[in-house]
Design an enzyme around this catalytic site. Structure first.
Site, PDB file in Angstrom:
ATOM      1  N   CYS A   1      69.289 -23.072 -45.578  1.00  0.00           N
ATOM      2  CA  CYS A   1      67.941 -22.966 -46.159  1.00  0.00           C
ATOM      3  C   CYS A   1      67.821 -21.615 -46.862  1.00  0.00           C
ATOM      4  CB  CYS A   1      66.880 -23.065 -45.068  1.00  0.00           C
ATOM      5  SG  CYS A   1      66.998 -24.600 -44.138  1.00  0.00           S
TER       6      CYS A   1
ATOM      7  N   CYS B   1      66.034 -18.591 -45.192  1.00  0.00           N
ATOM      8  CA  CYS B   1      66.431 -18.214 -43.828  1.00  0.00           C
ATOM      9  C   CYS B   1      67.728 -17.424 -43.849  1.00  0.00           C
ATOM     10  CB  CYS B   1      66.602 -19.474 -42.990  1.00  0.00           C
ATOM     11  SG  CYS B   1      67.333 -19.182 -41.368  1.00  0.00           S
TER      12      CYS B   1
ATOM     13  N   GLU C   1      71.777 -24.870 -36.314  1.00  0.00           N
ATOM     14  CA  GLU C   1      71.104 -26.167 -36.252  1.00  0.00           C
ATOM     15  C   GLU C   1      71.527 -26.861 -34.953  1.00  0.00           C
ATOM     16  OE1 GLU C   1      68.700 -28.134 -37.694  1.00  0.00           O
ATOM     17  OE2 GLU C   1      69.402 -29.354 -36.040  1.00  0.00           O
TER      18      GLU C   1
ATOM     19  N   SER D   1      64.272 -27.312 -32.024  1.00  0.00           N
ATOM     20  CA  SER D   1      63.782 -27.343 -33.401  1.00  0.00           C
ATOM     21  C   SER D   1      64.917 -27.764 -34.323  1.00  0.00           C
ATOM     22  CB  SER D   1      63.277 -25.948 -33.783  1.00  0.00           C
ATOM     23  OG  SER D   1      62.982 -25.897 -35.160  1.00  0.00           O
TER      24      SER D   1
ATOM     25  N   SER E   1      61.338 -29.036 -38.816  1.00  0.00           N
ATOM     26  CA  SER E   1      60.990 -28.084 -39.871  1.00  0.00           C
ATOM     27  C   SER E   1      60.834 -28.864 -41.162  1.00  0.00           C
ATOM     28  CB  SER E   1      62.108 -27.045 -40.005  1.00  0.00           C
ATOM     29  OG  SER E   1      62.294 -26.397 -38.770  1.00  0.00           O
TER      30      SER E   1
ATOM     31  N   HIS F   1      58.225 -28.250 -44.048  1.00  0.00           N
ATOM     32  CA  HIS F   1      57.949 -27.353 -45.198  1.00  0.00           C
ATOM     33  C   HIS F   1      57.296 -28.001 -46.418  1.00  0.00           C
ATOM     34  CE1 HIS F   1      60.636 -25.187 -42.682  1.00  0.00           C
ATOM     35  NE2 HIS F   1      61.732 -25.710 -43.188  1.00  0.00           N
TER      36      HIS F   1
ATOM     37  N   ASN G   1      58.595 -14.939 -43.219  1.00  0.00           N
ATOM     38  CA  ASN G   1      58.973 -13.578 -42.811  1.00  0.00           C
ATOM     39  C   ASN G   1      60.028 -13.057 -43.767  1.00  0.00           C
ATOM     40  OD1 ASN G   1      57.458 -13.418 -40.322  1.00  0.00           O
ATOM     41  ND2 ASN G   1      58.924 -14.882 -39.470  1.00  0.00           N
TER      42      ASN G   1
ATOM     43  N   CYS H   1      61.367 -15.444 -36.834  1.00  0.00           N
ATOM     44  CA  CYS H   1      61.987 -16.633 -37.438  1.00  0.00           C
ATOM     45  C   CYS H   1      62.635 -16.272 -38.764  1.00  0.00           C
ATOM     46  CB  CYS H   1      60.936 -17.697 -37.736  1.00  0.00           C
ATOM     47  SG  CYS H   1      60.199 -18.426 -36.307  1.00  0.00           S
TER      48      CYS H   1
HETATM   49  N1  SAH Z   1      67.768 -24.818 -37.504  1.00  0.00           N
HETATM   50  C1  SAH Z   1      66.589 -25.165 -36.828  1.00  0.00           C
HETATM   51  C2  SAH Z   1      66.161 -24.137 -35.793  1.00  0.00           C
HETATM   52  C3  SAH Z   1      66.312 -22.691 -36.141  1.00  0.00           C
HETATM   53  S1  SAH Z   1      65.246 -22.073 -37.391  1.00  0.00           S
HETATM   54  C4  SAH Z   1      65.469 -25.434 -37.817  1.00  0.00           C
HETATM   55  O1  SAH Z   1      65.619 -25.156 -39.000  1.00  0.00           O
HETATM   56  O2  SAH Z   1      64.453 -25.972 -37.375  1.00  0.00           O
HETATM   57  C5  SAH Z   1      63.681 -21.944 -36.547  1.00  0.00           C
HETATM   58  C6  SAH Z   1      62.475 -21.974 -37.462  1.00  0.00           C
HETATM   59  O3  SAH Z   1      62.450 -20.764 -38.259  1.00  0.00           O
HETATM   60  C7  SAH Z   1      62.480 -23.131 -38.455  1.00  0.00           C
HETATM   61  O4  SAH Z   1      61.263 -23.809 -38.449  1.00  0.00           O
HETATM   62  C8  SAH Z   1      62.699 -22.428 -39.767  1.00  0.00           C
HETATM   63  O5  SAH Z   1      62.179 -23.156 -40.834  1.00  0.00           O
HETATM   64  C9  SAH Z   1      62.004 -21.115 -39.551  1.00  0.00           C
HETATM   65  N2  SAH Z   1      62.358 -20.055 -40.507  1.00  0.00           N
HETATM   66  C10 SAH Z   1      63.556 -19.833 -41.070  1.00  0.00           C
HETATM   67  N3  SAH Z   1      63.515 -18.774 -41.910  1.00  0.00           N
HETATM   68  C11 SAH Z   1      62.232 -18.308 -41.888  1.00  0.00           C
HETATM   69  C12 SAH Z   1      61.560 -17.232 -42.532  1.00  0.00           C
HETATM   70  N4  SAH Z   1      62.180 -16.415 -43.375  1.00  0.00           N
HETATM   71  N5  SAH Z   1      60.247 -17.052 -42.254  1.00  0.00           N
HETATM   72  C13 SAH Z   1      59.610 -17.866 -41.384  1.00  0.00           C
HETATM   73  N6  SAH Z   1      60.193 -18.895 -40.736  1.00  0.00           N
HETATM   74  C14 SAH Z   1      61.498 -19.128 -40.987  1.00  0.00           C
HETATM   75 FE1  SF4 Z   2      67.723 -23.785 -42.133  1.00  0.00          FE
HETATM   76 FE2  SF4 Z   2      67.262 -23.645 -39.469  1.00  0.00          FE
HETATM   77 FE3  SF4 Z   2      69.733 -23.300 -40.450  1.00  0.00          FE
HETATM   78 FE4  SF4 Z   2      67.888 -21.434 -40.873  1.00  0.00          FE
HETATM   79  S1  SF4 Z   2      68.729 -22.019 -38.901  1.00  0.00           S
HETATM   80  S2  SF4 Z   2      69.360 -22.265 -42.378  1.00  0.00           S
HETATM   81  S3  SF4 Z   2      66.053 -22.700 -41.098  1.00  0.00           S
HETATM   82  S4  SF4 Z   2      68.501 -25.164 -40.592  1.00  0.00           S
END
Ligand code: SAH
Ligand code: SF4
Length: 348
Positions: A120, A123, A163, A194, A217, A219, A298, A342
Site C-alpha cells: 500500500c 504504508c 498481512e 486486520s 482495511s 479506504h 499518519n 499505523c
Molecule cells: N496488513 C493489514 C494489517 C496491518 S496495517 C492491513 O492492511 O489491514 C494496519 C492498519 O494501518 C491498516 O488499516 C492500514 O490501512 C493502516 N495504515 C497503514 N499505513 C497507514 C498510515 N500511513 N496512516 C494511517 N493508517 C495506516
Molecule cells: Fe498495506 Fe497492511 Fe501491508 Fe501496510 S501492512 S502495506 S497497510 S497490507
C-alpha cells in the site's frame, strides 16, 4: 552462529502434548507444566523447571530453546507512554511491536511478516521490501516478551507490519496459544486480525472457528480508487466486504471497517456516502454488524504525495456516517513521536 534449536513457542498445547506423549513417552500433565513455566512463570531456564524429571529437562535443554529475540531498541513515547520494541531475529531481521497502554486494558499490536507484499502506497511496511513470513514462535514471542516487561496483556491486534492472512498457518497457531488458559488466556473477543482483504483466507479463518474479531482495511467504496493505493491485491471491495460480513454474521462479532483518510483523496462527502451505500446494501441494512474506524493518515515519509486530512473534514466524515446509522470512531494515533502509529512500523 545460528541457533538450530527449535523454539518451544512453536507448539500449541495439542502439538506439545502429541510430541511429549508419542516421542518422549510422557504423560499429558507434563504439557501443562511446561506451558506454565514458559507462559506463567516466563522463565527460559530449563533448570528451573523443577517439577519435571531430570531426563526431560535434559532433553529440553539439548533440543529446544524458548526465546530467540535480542532487544535491539525500546522507545517510550513522551506523548502517551506507548512503547515501541524492535526485536532482532536469528537472521538479523527487525520485528517492530507496539505496546499500547489503554485506560481499560493493555494491548499489543504485533507484526506477522518482515515487510509486506501488498505494497500500500501510504504504508511504510508496504514500501519496506518483503522478506519473509514470521514463524509462529516469532509472533508469540512478541507478546511474551512484552508481557514479561510490562505486565498482563489483555488484547492483541494483528495490525503491525505485514498481512496476517498471508501467513495463515502461523497466524492460526499463534491465536490458539494466545487464547490458551495455560498460556496467555486472552479473551477471543479481545483479539483482532486486520486484513487488506485476502478473500479466500477470510473464509478459511471462519472455518477454523477461533471466534476472534476481524477488521478490513477498505479506504474507499470505489475499486479504481482503492487500486491506486492498495497495489498488489486483486479482490474487489464488494468481494472483500461480502466475505468479511459473512465472517461477522457467523461469529456474531462486529466487523471493523478501517478507513485510512487522506486529504483530497477520500475525504469528501461522496466518499462517505459511497461507503455507507455499499455497507447498507451488503449487510441488508443490518448496520449493527459494522463499526467504522476512521484512521487519519499518519506521516510515514517526507513525500508530498499524501497529506493528513483536515480535522474538520474528519469530523464531517464521521458525522455523515453516524447520521447514516453506523457506529463510527476516529482512531487516536499512538506513539507518533516514536514511529509507533499505523503505517509507521517500517520506519527504523
Ligand atoms: N496488513 C493489514 C494489517 C496491518 S496495517 C492491513 O492492511 O489491514 C494496519 C492498519 O494501518 C491498516 O488499516 C492500514 O490501512 C493502516 N495504515 C497503514 N499505513 C497507514 C498510515 N500511513 N496512516 C494511517 N493508517 C495506516
Ligand atoms: Fe498495506 Fe497492511 Fe501491508 Fe501496510 S501492512 S502495506 S497497510 S497490507
Amino acid at each position: 552462529m545460528i541457533n538450530k534449536k527449535i523454539s518451544l513457542l512453536e507448539f500449541t498445547k495439542k502439538e506439545l502434548d502429541d510430541f511429549l506423549t508419542k516421542n518422549l513417552n510422557q504423560k499429558s500433565y507434563r504439557t501443562k507444566q511446561i506451558f506454565n513455566w514458559i507462559y506463567k512463570n516466563k522463565t527460559d531456564d530449563f533448570e528451573k523447571f523443577k517439577n519435571l524429571p531430570l531426563e526431560i529437562r535434559k532433553i529440553l535443554k539439548e533440543k529446544f530453546k524458548i526465546y530467540s529475540f535480542e532487544l535491539e531498541k525500546k522507545d517510550v513515547s513522551k506523548i502517551d507512554k506507548t512503547i515501541r520494541y524492535n526485536f532482532k531475529t536469528d537472521d538479523s531481521s527487525i520485528i517492530p511491536t507496539v505496546f499500547i497502554p489503554k485506560v481499560s486494558r493493555n494491548v499489543v499490536c504485533i507484526s506477522t511478516q518482515i515487510g509486506c507484499s501488498i505494497g500500500c502506497s501510504f504504508c511504510n511496511s508496504g514500501k519496506f521490501k518483503y522478506k519473509r513470513n514470521l514463524n509462529c514462535s516469532e509472533i508469540v514471542e512478541q507478546v511474551l516478551r512484552i508481557e514479561k516487561d510490562v505486565g498482563k496483556i489483555n488484547g492483541v491486534l494483528f495490525m503491525g507490519m505485514g498481512e496476517p492472512l498471508l501467513n495463515f498457518e502461523n497466524l492460526v497457531k499463534s491465536i490458539k496459544i494466545f487464547v490458551d488458559d495455560d498460556a496467555f488466556c486472552i479473551s477471543k473477543r479481545k483479539i483482532t486480525v486486520s486484513t487488506s482483504g485476502i478473500v479466500p483466507n477470510i473464509y478459511k479463518l471462519l472455518e477454523k472457528n477461533l471466534q476472534i474479531k476481524l477488521a478490513v482495511s477498505i479506504h474507499s467504496y470505489n475499486d479504481e480508487k482503492r487500486k491506486k493505493v492498495v497495489k498488489n491485491l486483486n479482490f474487489t471491495v464488494e468481494e472483500i466486504l461480502k466475505a468479511a460480513i459473512y465472517y461477522a454474521k457467523n461469529t456474531k462479532t462486529k466487523l471493523t471497517i478501517e478507513y485510512v483518510m487522506i486529504k483530497n483523496f477520500n475525504d469528501k462527502e461522496e466518499d462517505a456516502l459511497g461507503i455507507s451505500k455499499i455497507l447498507k446494501f451488503l449487510t441488508k441494512n443490518k448496520k449493527e454488524l459494522i463499526k467504522i474506524n476512521i484512521i487519519p493518515y499518519n506521516l510515514v515519509e517526507k513525500s508530498k504525495e499524501f497529506i493528513a486530512p483536515e480535522k474538520e473534514n474528519v469530523e464531517n466524515f464521521k458525522n455523515i456516517l453516524i447520521k447514516e446509522g453506523f457506529l463510527t470512531f476516529i482512531r487516536k494515533p499512538y506513539g507518533t513521536d516514536i514511529n509507533a502509529a499505523c503505517g509507521q512500523l517500517g520506519l527504523f
